[in-house]
Write a protein that holds these residues in place. Sequence first.
Motif, mmCIF file in Angstrom:
data_model
loop_
_atom_site.group_PDB
_atom_site.id
_atom_site.type_symbol
_atom_site.label_atom_id
_atom_site.label_comp_id
_atom_site.label_asym_id
_atom_site.label_seq_id
_atom_site.Cartn_x
_atom_site.Cartn_y
_atom_site.Cartn_z
ATOM 1 N N ARG A 67 21.847 -0.446 6.894
ATOM 2 C CA ARG A 67 23.021 -1.299 6.906
ATOM 3 C C ARG A 67 22.670 -2.774 6.865
ATOM 4 O O ARG A 67 23.539 -3.623 6.848
ATOM 5 C CB ARG A 67 23.851 -1.003 8.162
ATOM 6 N N ARG A 68 21.399 -3.089 6.868
ATOM 7 C CA ARG A 68 20.976 -4.481 6.777
ATOM 8 C C ARG A 68 19.646 -4.528 6.039
ATOM 9 O O ARG A 68 18.946 -3.537 5.925
ATOM 10 C CB ARG A 68 20.828 -5.103 8.164
ATOM 11 N N ARG A 69 19.327 -5.678 5.531
ATOM 12 C CA ARG A 69 18.070 -5.847 4.803
ATOM 13 C C ARG A 69 17.135 -6.745 5.614
ATOM 14 O O ARG A 69 17.564 -7.726 6.211
ATOM 15 C CB ARG A 69 18.320 -6.475 3.433
ATOM 16 N N PHE A 70 15.852 -6.408 5.573
ATOM 17 C CA PHE A 70 14.845 -7.250 6.197
ATOM 18 C C PHE A 70 14.642 -8.500 5.350
ATOM 19 O O PHE A 70 14.653 -8.454 4.123
ATOM 20 C CB PHE A 70 13.516 -6.499 6.279
ATOM 21 N N THR A 71 14.418 -9.612 6.011
ATOM 22 C CA THR A 71 13.956 -10.805 5.307
ATOM 23 C C THR A 71 12.450 -10.683 5.101
ATOM 24 O O THR A 71 11.779 -9.838 5.720
ATOM 25 C CB THR A 71 14.250 -12.078 6.109
ATOM 26 N N LEU A 72 11.899 -11.557 4.262
ATOM 27 C CA LEU A 72 10.449 -11.580 4.070
ATOM 28 C C LEU A 72 9.752 -11.850 5.400
ATOM 29 O O LEU A 72 8.724 -11.223 5.715
ATOM 30 C CB LEU A 72 10.078 -12.661 3.050
ATOM 31 N N THR A 73 10.286 -12.751 6.196
ATOM 32 C CA THR A 73 9.693 -13.058 7.503
ATOM 33 C C THR A 73 9.644 -11.811 8.381
ATOM 34 O O THR A 73 8.620 -11.507 9.007
ATOM 35 C CB THR A 73 10.488 -14.168 8.207
ATOM 36 N N GLN A 74 10.749 -11.079 8.445
ATOM 37 C CA GLN A 74 10.802 -9.874 9.267
ATOM 38 C C GLN A 74 9.842 -8.805 8.749
ATOM 39 O O GLN A 74 9.196 -8.102 9.530
ATOM 40 C CB GLN A 74 12.238 -9.340 9.312
ATOM 41 N N TYR A 75 9.743 -8.693 7.439
ATOM 42 C CA TYR A 75 8.808 -7.732 6.848
ATOM 43 C C TYR A 75 7.374 -8.061 7.258
ATOM 44 O O TYR A 75 6.596 -7.172 7.633
ATOM 45 C CB TYR A 75 8.945 -7.755 5.326
ATOM 46 N N LEU A 76 7.016 -9.338 7.196
ATOM 47 C CA LEU A 76 5.665 -9.744 7.561
ATOM 48 C C LEU A 76 5.392 -9.506 9.044
ATOM 49 O O LEU A 76 4.279 -9.114 9.430
ATOM 50 C CB LEU A 76 5.448 -11.216 7.203
ATOM 51 N N ILE A 77 6.383 -9.732 9.882
ATOM 52 C CA ILE A 77 6.219 -9.438 11.314
ATOM 53 C C ILE A 77 5.975 -7.946 11.513
ATOM 54 O O ILE A 77 5.103 -7.545 12.302
ATOM 55 C CB ILE A 77 7.462 -9.898 12.105
ATOM 56 N N GLU A 78 6.717 -7.133 10.795
ATOM 57 C CA GLU A 78 6.543 -5.673 10.887
ATOM 58 C C GLU A 78 5.136 -5.273 10.459
ATOM 59 O O GLU A 78 4.486 -4.436 11.100
ATOM 60 C CB GLU A 78 7.589 -4.985 10.001
ATOM 61 N N GLN A 79 4.630 -5.877 9.378
ATOM 62 C CA GLN A 79 3.282 -5.568 8.909
ATOM 63 C C GLN A 79 2.231 -6.062 9.904
ATOM 64 O O GLN A 79 1.213 -5.400 10.129
ATOM 65 C CB GLN A 79 3.041 -6.210 7.539
ATOM 66 N N ARG A 80 2.490 -7.184 10.527
ATOM 67 C CA ARG A 80 1.532 -7.756 11.470
ATOM 68 C C ARG A 80 1.352 -6.864 12.690
ATOM 69 O O ARG A 80 0.294 -6.878 13.335
ATOM 70 C CB ARG A 80 2.011 -9.158 11.881
ATOM 71 N N ARG A 81 2.358 -6.091 13.023
ATOM 72 C CA ARG A 81 2.262 -5.220 14.199
ATOM 73 C C ARG A 81 1.157 -4.169 14.058
ATOM 74 O O ARG A 81 0.748 -3.561 15.040
ATOM 75 C CB ARG A 81 3.614 -4.549 14.455
ATOM 76 N N ARG A 82 0.671 -3.989 12.825
ATOM 77 C CA ARG A 82 -0.463 -3.073 12.637
ATOM 78 C C ARG A 82 -1.750 -3.696 13.145
ATOM 79 O O ARG A 82 -2.756 -3.014 13.302
ATOM 80 C CB ARG A 82 -0.617 -2.732 11.142
ATOM 81 N N PHE A 83 -1.730 -5.024 13.372
ATOM 82 C CA PHE A 83 -2.925 -5.747 13.815
ATOM 83 C C PHE A 83 -2.553 -6.592 15.042
ATOM 84 O O PHE A 83 -2.268 -7.789 14.914
ATOM 85 C CB PHE A 83 -3.457 -6.636 12.692
ATOM 86 N N PRO A 84 -2.534 -5.991 16.218
ATOM 87 C CA PRO A 84 -2.052 -6.679 17.428
ATOM 88 C C PRO A 84 -2.780 -7.981 17.740
ATOM 89 O O PRO A 84 -2.206 -8.870 18.378
ATOM 90 C CB PRO A 84 -2.289 -5.638 18.532
ATOM 91 N N SER A 85 -4.043 -8.107 17.302
ATOM 92 C CA SER A 85 -4.798 -9.315 17.621
ATOM 93 C C SER A 85 -4.619 -10.429 16.588
ATOM 94 O O SER A 85 -5.203 -11.509 16.726
ATOM 95 C CB SER A 85 -6.295 -8.979 17.738
ATOM 96 N N ALA A 86 -3.805 -10.190 15.552
ATOM 97 C CA ALA A 86 -3.624 -11.191 14.493
ATOM 98 C C ALA A 86 -2.978 -12.453 15.057
ATOM 99 O O ALA A 86 -2.110 -12.398 15.933
ATOM 100 C CB ALA A 86 -2.777 -10.612 13.366
ATOM 101 N N SER A 87 -3.389 -13.598 14.522
ATOM 102 C CA SER A 87 -2.932 -14.891 15.041
ATOM 103 C C SER A 87 -1.575 -15.315 14.490
ATOM 104 O O SER A 87 -0.909 -16.167 15.074
ATOM 105 C CB SER A 87 -3.958 -15.969 14.708
ATOM 106 N N GLY A 88 -1.190 -14.781 13.347
ATOM 107 C CA GLY A 88 0.044 -15.218 12.699
ATOM 108 C C GLY A 88 -0.191 -16.216 11.589
ATOM 109 O O GLY A 88 0.749 -16.561 10.855
ATOM 110 N N ASP A 89 -1.440 -16.695 11.435
ATOM 111 C CA ASP A 89 -1.745 -17.655 10.370
ATOM 112 C C ASP A 89 -1.479 -17.067 8.992
ATOM 113 O O ASP A 89 -0.978 -17.759 8.095
ATOM 114 C CB ASP A 89 -3.211 -18.099 10.456
ATOM 115 N N PHE A 90 -1.845 -15.811 8.818
ATOM 116 C CA PHE A 90 -1.663 -15.157 7.519
ATOM 117 C C PHE A 90 -0.179 -15.119 7.141
ATOM 118 O O PHE A 90 0.200 -15.468 6.021
ATOM 119 C CB PHE A 90 -2.244 -13.744 7.567
#
Length: 364
Positions: free
Chosen positions: A4-27
């Motif tokens: 019922r809603r679409r992810f933004t690019l930002t939300q998609y990247l946050i979801e992908q980042r959760r696979r790497f808990p130690s990631a800094s967020g720079d990527f």
Amino acid sequence: MPTRRRFTLTQYLIEQRRRFPSASGDFNALVLDVALACKAIARSVAFGELSGMPGSEMLEVKTEVNVQGEEQKRLDVISNIYFTEMTEWGGHLAGMASEEMDEPYQIPKTMQRGKYLLVFDPLDGSSNIDVNVTVGSIFSILRAPQDVIDSGRDVVEADFLQPGTQQMAAGYALYGPTTMMVLTVGNGVAGFTLDPNLGQFMLTHPNMKVPEDTHEFAINASNSRFWEAPVKRYVDECLAGKTGPRAKDFNMRWIASMVAEAHRILMRGGVFMYPRDTKDASKPGRLRLLYEANPVGMIIEQAGGRASTGREPMLSVQPTALHQRIGLVFGSKNEVERIERYHAEPAEYKETNPLFAERSLFRD
């Protein structure tokens, strides 16, 4: 993903980042900087000849012949400026390389430097701008060598000479009837459409796949006299249709904008060929390895397709120069593997298709 809603690019990247808990967020921040540059380019492309009118922008730029020996268009230069200025400030990059710059681009010493390298073609297909054909931007993200990260030194050409298997992400933006960004971060391929009301890239194609089989191929037939025998064989068999050895009809396409070709193939399958030929012995291909062939190759392979030189997997090629050219074949897996097989077979091919054969009305 929610229905019922679409992810933004930002939300998609946050979801992908959760696979790497130690990631800094720079990527994630770097990808969003690239997306911002693509939004700015989309706006400039959309204005076209109206650029400079009220409501549009008019950047004072100087065009010249670039390192490729190609005459720059005004939008080539503007697009390159957007890429550099919108990504250099974030502190995520150690350096950049572009089709439009002879040497690597250094992050100003007054700005923080990071651990990534960005390579890009700021406006692919720009020769089509004058006739309003879809164009786009292509980019690839690499990790900088550790000594660059540790020392903060200026980058050199050798730092960018990494095979396609080392890419951390690749993508392209498409400036057509809608503006889209297609992205892989090594976990499949996702497509995002720019919502002009929100100014956000919205996830519209969450799991893009290239069909393994196809009835379409794309090649510049005007170069047929320069093709190597395996390519001639493949094209002739496709043109022979149902009555030929493939026993099925094929459609031939050619847009002369690789981004548009890649997007069509991602959406419905096909095979694209810009192979090595004999037209210019000094150039082993037309397309550039680091910022065209490798990023498109990563996207296609993450979507289940295949990318190749015709002789070996594209992503395994070790680059030797920043602006290195190479032959490229990509698309539906079974077709690309067939072309590779034809290159590997030692038997000579005898040209039989009259479309590309010499012929005359006058016979002995």
